[in-house]
Every structure is written in C-alpha cells, then in structure tokens.
Design a protein around this motif. Structure first.
Motif, PDB file in Angstrom:
ATOM      1  N   UNK A   1      10.298   8.920  -4.712  1.00  0.00           N
ATOM      2  CA  UNK A   1      11.436   8.182  -4.542  1.00  0.00           C
ATOM      3  C   UNK A   1      11.791   7.665  -3.383  1.00  0.00           C
ATOM      4  N   UNK A   2      12.014   8.228  -2.684  1.00  0.00           N
ATOM      5  CA  UNK A   2      12.933   7.704  -1.328  1.00  0.00           C
ATOM      6  C   UNK A   2      11.654   6.792  -0.459  1.00  0.00           C
ATOM      7  N   UNK A   3      10.342   7.368  -0.454  1.00  0.00           N
ATOM      8  CA  UNK A   3       9.533   7.080   0.021  1.00  0.00           C
ATOM      9  C   UNK A   3       8.286   5.154  -0.649  1.00  0.00           C
ATOM     10  N   UNK A   4       9.406   5.524  -1.355  1.00  0.00           N
ATOM     11  CA  UNK A   4       8.850   3.965  -2.637  1.00  0.00           C
ATOM     12  C   UNK A   4      10.431   2.925  -2.312  1.00  0.00           C
TER      13      UNK A   4
ATOM     14  N   UNK B   1       2.317   9.430  -5.484  1.00  0.00           N
ATOM     15  CA  UNK B   1       2.969  10.933  -5.577  1.00  0.00           C
ATOM     16  C   UNK B   1       4.862  10.831  -6.250  1.00  0.00           C
ATOM     17  N   UNK B   2       4.984   9.950  -6.889  1.00  0.00           N
ATOM     18  CA  UNK B   2       6.043  10.211  -7.399  1.00  0.00           C
ATOM     19  C   UNK B   2       7.347  10.667  -6.198  1.00  0.00           C
TER      20      UNK B   2
ATOM     21  N   UNK C   1       0.983  -1.413  -0.228  1.00  0.00           N
ATOM     22  CA  UNK C   1       0.090   0.018  -0.556  1.00  0.00           C
ATOM     23  C   UNK C   1       1.020   1.358   0.324  1.00  0.00           C
ATOM     24  N   UNK C   2       2.200   1.143   1.241  1.00  0.00           N
ATOM     25  CA  UNK C   2       2.856   1.984   0.929  1.00  0.00           C
ATOM     26  C   UNK C   2       3.703   2.159  -0.582  1.00  0.00           C
ATOM     27  N   UNK C   3       4.074   1.783  -1.521  1.00  0.00           N
ATOM     28  CA  UNK C   3       4.625   2.041  -2.580  1.00  0.00           C
ATOM     29  C   UNK C   3       3.750   2.442  -3.867  1.00  0.00           C
TER      30      UNK C   3
END
Length: 401
Positions: free
Chosen positions: A101-104, A98-99, A90-92
C-alpha cells in the motif's frame, strides 16, 4: 512577443501532450482510491491516501518543475516531467504486484510530480502571447483534456484486469507508454528560454515575489482557483467510493469519472472566447455557481443519473472557475517573474488540493456522501465574496506598470 501562429502552434503541441500525459491524472484519481481499498485489509478510511499522494506530488513538484524549466527551458523540462510520469506508472504496477500500500501511495506521488509539469502547460501557452490571446491559448491547451478524458478511463477499462488477480496493475503499465508518447510530442515544442526583448514588459526588472503575490488581484485569482480545484478534487475523489458503496459497478464509477473529466475540459474550446466577451470575473462566478449546483444535485439522491449529473456539473464548474482564475493570475506578473510566480501559485494550489483529497476519504467514512457535498456551499460563498470585493475595490493594475 511571439507571433500568433507560433503561439497557436505551441498551444496545439501542449494540448496534444495534455491529451496523453494529462490522461494519467484521471487514471490515478479514478482508480487510486479503489486500488487503495483493494490493498487495505482494515482501515478503509485511508483508501484515498494514494490519491492524496498524487495531489501532494503535484504540489511538491510545482517549485522544482519551475526551477528546472528556468534552468533547461520549457521543452526539456516538460519532457523530463513526462518521463517521471512513466516511472511512477512502473512503480505503481510493481507496488500492486507486491501488494504494498505505501509503495503504491509513493508511486502515485511520483505520478503527481509528473503531473506538476502538466499543470504548467497552461502557463507555457501564454509565453510570448499578447494579453488578449492568453485566455484562448490557455483554453486550447486545456481542450486537450477532452481526449485525456477518454484516453484515461478507457485505459482503465481495457487494461485494469490484464494481470488478474492483481487488480489495476495493467492500467498503471499503460501510464508508462502514455508518458513516453507525451515526451516524444513535447520534443517539438519551441518556446524561447529567455524573454523576447521586443515585448515592452520584458524590459522591466523582476519584482520581489512578495510584491507580486501581495496584489489583491493575484490573491483573488489564487483564492478562486484553490476553491474551484479543491472542491472539485474533494468531491470527485470520494465519488467512486460513494458509487461503489451504493452497489454500483466499477464500470459505472469509471464512466462517471469519464463524463466528469469530459465536462472539465470540453468547454475549453469556447471558454477563452466567453472570457473575452463577458470578462474573467463573470466566468469565474459562473463556475462557482455550477459547483454549488453540482452539490445540490448530488444531495438530491443516489441514482446513477444523480451521481453522473453531479459530476458533470462539477466538471463544468471547475472549467469556468479554474480557467478564469488562471487568466486572472496570468495578468498579474511580468514575463521575468513567470517561473517563480507560477511555481509558488501551483505549490499553494495543489497543497490545498492534496489536503482536500486526503480529507475526502476521511470525511466519506466518518460523515458520508451528503456531508461531503454540503461542504461545497460555504467554500463557494467565500470565493464569490472575495471575487466581488476584488472587482469592486481593486481594479486591474497591469503587471507592466
């Protein structure tokens, strides 16, 4: 000691969970680098960092996973891990929308933490099993990876473009449902939370962890497991980038990973029997030689068949090398030592694997696909030397001694 029927039932349940929760790893690995590249505008050498995040999550989750299962038991521990995988998916998906990168990368680390529980399915299958059946129990569990090899890549193929122009978001939404289904299956698991006193080894006190890991046989199993898994991850992580970089399509890349994962888990139906017949060391050595053969094929050219054949040999080498090494490690500790030993083993193993996946992207950008495959040969040589020395000079001393 559990009856063989109960051990087999637990192994089948864990194999089913492996098919679903284990499918999340191939998804993260097959498209993690491509999605990272899509999110990055500049430094493409960081594209495989999310895959590194996944492997780092597996490493960081190994010790907490072992501690949680020691506190609440295998069943509830594994169910918790499956739910963490769902949360990571879900977070990915959110990160892709949101584009970020670091959250991905963080999301793939969460998926990796869930994957750390999946990695301990193979150890859980040996709980209460007699020594002669342990390698077969491990093989039954890993055979579930055959279905994971299909479920993971097909999830990518049919869901990745559901939310275009946001690429790959649908695939990670799919992981949410895979994790939930896995948790439901794991609720049927029945493994005793405490040792069965009918087993003679269970009456022996736990030794200090340092004593367990200092055994030459444990160290040899760990070395071969690390070598097999790290080299597999190093080459596999870079393979999708290499295929797309050569002008091949994303579908070709994804199918290549599917064949690779099928080769990783397909032999599991008979690997346990091969270990019983030929011995753990011979099977591990065969796996290491297959890894070297994979590198040789990959170095021979850049056609689709060469990529795919190299990936298939890479998967076969991992299967023989990793299952054999796991079986070696599993006979070096007592039941009372299992959680702490397994946790430390997987922490070291997946720390090495995460480093290998991180170096994969950097090496691919800096030195190319050929150099990545050349690295395999010295690692295989070191593992073979360690295996031969251990077999010759440090024969098995049962953990019950």
């Amino acid at each position: 000691m559990l009856g063989e029927k109960t051990v087999r039932r637990n192994a089948i349940i864990l194999a089913a969970a492996q098919a679903l929760c284990g499918a999340c790893g191939p998804v993260a690995i097959s498209i993690g680098g491509l999605a990272g590249s899509w999110l990055l505008l500049a430094d493409k050498s960081l594209a495989t960092l999310p895959v590194t995040g996944y492997n780092l999550g597996v490493a960081l989750g190994a010790l907490p996973a072992a501690a949680l299962m020691r506190a609440v038991g295998r069943r509830y521990g594994f169910m918790s891990g499956a739910l963490v995988t769902s949360a990571g998916g879900l977070v990915a998906a959110t990160a892709l929308f949101q584009e970020s990168f670091w959250l991905f990368a963080f999301a793939l680390m969460l998926i990796g933490v869930g994957g750390s529980f999946v990695q301990q399915y193979r150890f859980a299958a040996t709980d209460g099993a007699r020594r002669s059946f342990q390698s077969r129990a491990i093989s039954i569990v890993l055979a579930g990876g055959i279905f994971a090899a299909v479920i993971g890549p097909q999830t990518v193929r049919y869901t990745a473009d559901l939310f275009l122009p946001v690429e790959f978001a649908g695939a990670f939404i799919g992981l949410v449902f895979l994790g939930l289904a896995g948790a439901a299956i794991l609720s049927f698991l029945r493994i005793p939370d405490s040792p069965d006193e009918g087993h003679p080894a269970d009456l022996l006190p736990a030794r200090p962890l340092a004593t367990v890991v200092a055994q030459p046989r444990f160290l040899a199993g760990l070395c071969c497991g690390v070598g097999s898994f790290a080299m597999m991850s190093f080459v596999m992580t870079g393979a999708p980038l290499a295929m797309v970089g050569c002008g091949l399509s994303k579908d070709i890349s994804t199918l290549g990973i599917q064949w690779h994962v099928l080769a990783m888990f397909g032999p599991s139906f008979f690997t346990g029997r091969l270990i019983q017949r030929f011995g753990k060391e011979r099977i591990v050595a065969t796996g290491l030689l297959l890894l070297a053969a994979s590198a040789a094929v990959s170095l021979s050219g850049l056609a689709v068949w060469q990529f795919w054949t190299g990936l298939v040999l890479l998967g076969l080498g991992w299967n023989f090398g990793f299952i054999g090494a796991t079986a070696i490690v599993a006979e070096t500790y007592r039941p009372s030592e299992k959680n702490k030993t397994q946790g430390l083993h997987d922490f070291v193993l997946f720390s090495s694997v995460s480093l290998a996946s991180f170096l994969s992207g950097r090496t691919f950008v800096a030195a190319g696909w050929e150099t990545m495959n050349m690295v395999v040969f010295p690692v295989v040589l070191v593992c073979l030397v360690v295996l031969v020395l251990q077999a010759r000079f440090a024969p098995l001393q049962p953990a019950a001694d």
